[in-house]
Write an enzyme that holds these catalytic residues in place. Structure first.
Site, mmCIF file in Angstrom:
data_model
loop_
_atom_site.group_PDB
_atom_site.id
_atom_site.type_symbol
_atom_site.label_atom_id
_atom_site.label_comp_id
_atom_site.label_asym_id
_atom_site.label_seq_id
_atom_site.Cartn_x
_atom_site.Cartn_y
_atom_site.Cartn_z
ATOM 1 N N ASN A 1 -5.012 -4.622 -4.860
ATOM 2 C CA ASN A 1 -4.780 -4.824 -6.286
ATOM 3 C C ASN A 1 -3.985 -6.092 -6.582
ATOM 4 O O ASN A 1 -3.971 -6.553 -7.727
ATOM 5 C CB ASN A 1 -4.080 -3.612 -6.888
ATOM 6 C CG ASN A 1 -5.050 -2.490 -7.176
ATOM 7 O OD1 ASN A 1 -6.231 -2.711 -7.425
ATOM 8 N ND2 ASN A 1 -4.566 -1.255 -7.129
ATOM 9 N N HIS B 1 -3.225 5.265 0.399
ATOM 10 C CA HIS B 1 -3.984 4.878 -0.798
ATOM 11 C C HIS B 1 -5.474 4.794 -0.490
ATOM 12 O O HIS B 1 -5.937 3.839 0.129
ATOM 13 C CB HIS B 1 -3.470 3.541 -1.335
ATOM 14 C CG HIS B 1 -4.186 3.084 -2.570
ATOM 15 N ND1 HIS B 1 -4.376 1.751 -2.879
ATOM 16 C CD2 HIS B 1 -4.780 3.785 -3.569
ATOM 17 C CE1 HIS B 1 -5.045 1.659 -4.003
ATOM 18 N NE2 HIS B 1 -5.300 2.880 -4.446
ATOM 19 N N SER C 1 -1.566 4.080 -6.478
ATOM 20 C CA SER C 1 -2.154 2.744 -6.394
ATOM 21 C C SER C 1 -1.227 1.678 -6.956
ATOM 22 O O SER C 1 -1.499 0.485 -6.813
ATOM 23 C CB SER C 1 -3.480 2.706 -7.162
ATOM 24 O OG SER C 1 -3.269 3.007 -8.534
ATOM 25 N N GLU D 1 -5.191 2.101 2.434
ATOM 26 C CA GLU D 1 -3.972 1.310 2.588
ATOM 27 C C GLU D 1 -2.840 2.259 2.995
ATOM 28 O O GLU D 1 -2.495 3.178 2.253
ATOM 29 C CB GLU D 1 -3.616 0.598 1.283
ATOM 30 C CG GLU D 1 -4.564 -0.526 0.916
ATOM 31 C CD GLU D 1 -4.198 -1.209 -0.391
ATOM 32 O OE1 GLU D 1 -4.332 -2.436 -0.483
ATOM 33 O OE2 GLU D 1 -3.782 -0.502 -1.344
#
Length: 508
Positions: free
Chosen positions: A194, A144, A123, A156
């Site tokens: 993120n 991900h 991540s 992802e």
């Protein structure tokens, strides 16, 4: 590229919560799955945990027993790493450590066939860095998943500098075949979610630090006006402040201390105090036995309804038009006339925030009884709105503004006069980060919006939401917020600026 067919064996390295979840997803899609963990008994425990999770679905009538048996039958715990050699896709979900992951990938590269796809569930670590010491880094791709992997739709698909497009395409198609919503991202810090999500936490934390109101009220506004699933303080308590603060610091440092990602001193204090959230019973809220969550600050409704029955709408109310219709349905007489897009009710003049403080705007525009109202995702359904009165506004004007919204059944939270209020500044900064990510080719506009909806359950993608506000609106709001703070943190992204002057949106 076509998806891997179900005859392809999938191997998952790491049988923790994430690895076991990924193994479950692949097995439910029909693949035979090897599950390996270097900890003795961990892979078997992971398989048994999957069985328990699925049994609960069977018990609730959401899954057939034969489907459970078939899924578990396809998951094979393996004790030795050598046992995964014939897998066609190997997904590592081990500790977030660059050196340890590199060591594993080096072993897998030697063990597996040359056409085996190697994927990392990292991540936060650069896929490019992970592949830098591989003989064939083109076979490495980020895959991900979000926790819990069986429930969260987003994957992802992260491409490092050397990742083959055909490898990324195959993984993207495979994730789709597994019932997921994959998006492509380049290997930049934070990937999409993120990175783009940082302002969601940061702006609520800053408003709390500036004493705009308390955490329970800010969370309620985020939920009930913004239609986000959770407020920032509820969510960080759930994630864990140690984890959330570490991710923020990682992104902040990876972007060379760009002020857009500046960590919060309040969250730093919580981490240093060991108040990590739900995991240990205390964060912004207490979670011990008998603990009660504080109620949001809500203005009391008057014992007797105001005799005022006329609402004057001056100019185009824009995105707040559904609020006007809601007030009409509540029995108010609506008078429409030319003007700057504001509402008059009794002594109060109400206007949607444009990023300026109410006090500054009242002085500049010559409207002393100005009360600003916040953005809502859907004014026809919002159950709460934030109001910020100018310092010049009389108590009577503030009471009139509260009474107007209460007539429509909207709970009112008065917040201190801060630039952009709550929802508007949150959405504007999310859209700003999303626009910057699109400008730099991290992902497409559509994939960024999809990632934020599928990965974090946002009510809309930030760039789609920006378009709904109108060309140039977010740019103007950010410009005003930046002028108020005189900080680079709120500088509008170049793409927002360009679109504002071109008077177009991200999807037009």
């Amino acid at each position: 590229m076509p998806a891997l067919d179900t005859h392809t064996i999938i191997a998952v390295i790491g049988a923790g919560a994430m690895g076991s979840g990924i193994a479950q997803v692949a097995a439910q899609a029909g693949h035979r799955v090897y599950l390996h963990d270097q900890r003795e008994g961990a892979a078997q425990n992971g398989r048994e945990g999957i069985a328990r999770q699925l049994q609960r679905r069977v018990d609730k009538g959401k899954m057939q027993q034969q489907d459970l048996d078939a899924t578990i039958g396809r998951i094979q715990p393996v004790a030795r790493l050598d046992d995964v050699a014939d897998a066609g896709l190997v997904i590592e979900a081990i500790i977030e450590d660059l050196d340890i992951k590199r060591q594993l990938l080096a072993i897998l590269e030697e063990l597996c066939a040359g056409d085996t796809i190697l994927a990392t569930n990292t991540s936060s670590i650069s896929v490019t860095a992970l592949g830098a010491e591989m003989h064939k880094p083109e076979r490495l791709v980020g895959m991900h998943f979000f926790n819990p992997a069986p429930l969260m739709a987003l994957v992802e698909v992260v491409m490092g500098l050397a990742t083959s497009k055909s490898v990324a395409g195959t993984v993207h198609a495979t994730a789709t075949a597994w019932g997921k919503k994959p998006v492509y991202a380049t290997s930049t810090p934070g990937f999409i979610v993120n990175r783009v999500a940082r302002p969601f936490y940061a702006e609520s934390l800053r408003l709390l630090q500036e004493q705009a109101t308390d955490s329970a009220t800010l969370d309620a506004i985020i939920r009930e006006a913004g239609q986000f699933r959770m407020g920032a303080f509820e969510l960080t308590d759930l994630i864990g402040h140690d984890v959330n603060y570490a991710v923020t610091n990682s992104v902040f440092n990876s972007y060379y201390q760009d002020p857009r990602f500046q960590p919060s001193l309040i969250q730093k204090e919580l981490v240093e105090a060991g108040r990590l959230g739900r995991k240990n019973g205390q964060g912004f809220y207490a979670y011990g036995e008998g603990a009660e969550k504080p109620a949001p600050q809500t203005e009391p409704e008057p014992e007797r309804q105001s005799d005022e029955t006329v609402l004057i709408v001056e100019g185009n109310p824009g995105v707040a038009a559904p609020l006007v219709q809601r007030l009409r349905a509540a029995g108010l007489t609506i008078i429409e006339r030319d003007g700057p897009g504001q509402l008059r009710f009794g002594d109060a003049v109400l206007a949607l925030t444009d990023g300026r403080m109410a006090t500054e705007r009242a002085a500049t525009d010559g409207v002393s009884n100005l009360v600003l109202f916040d953005l809502a995702f859907d004014y026809s359904k919002a159950s709460r709105l934030a109001l910020a009165p100018a310092d010049q506004a009389s108590d009577t004007a503030v009471s009139c503004a509260c009474a107007l919204l209460q007539r429509a059944g909207v709970a009112v939270s008065l917040v201190a006069d801060r630039p952009g209020l709550v929802i508007m500044r949150t959405v504007a900064t999310l859209a700003n980060e999303a626009a910057d990510a699109a400008l730099h080719g991290v992902a497409t506009v559509a994939d960024i919006d999809l990632a934020m909806k599928a990965g974090l359950n946002y009510p809309d993608g930030p760039l789609s939401w920006s378009d709904r506000l109108g060309a140039g609106h977010v740019f103007n709001v950010l410009t005003n917020i930046q002028n108020s703070y005189a900080e680079d943190r709120y500088r509008p992204a170049l793409l927002l600026r360009k679109n504002a002057f071109a008077q177009k949106g991200f999807y037009s």
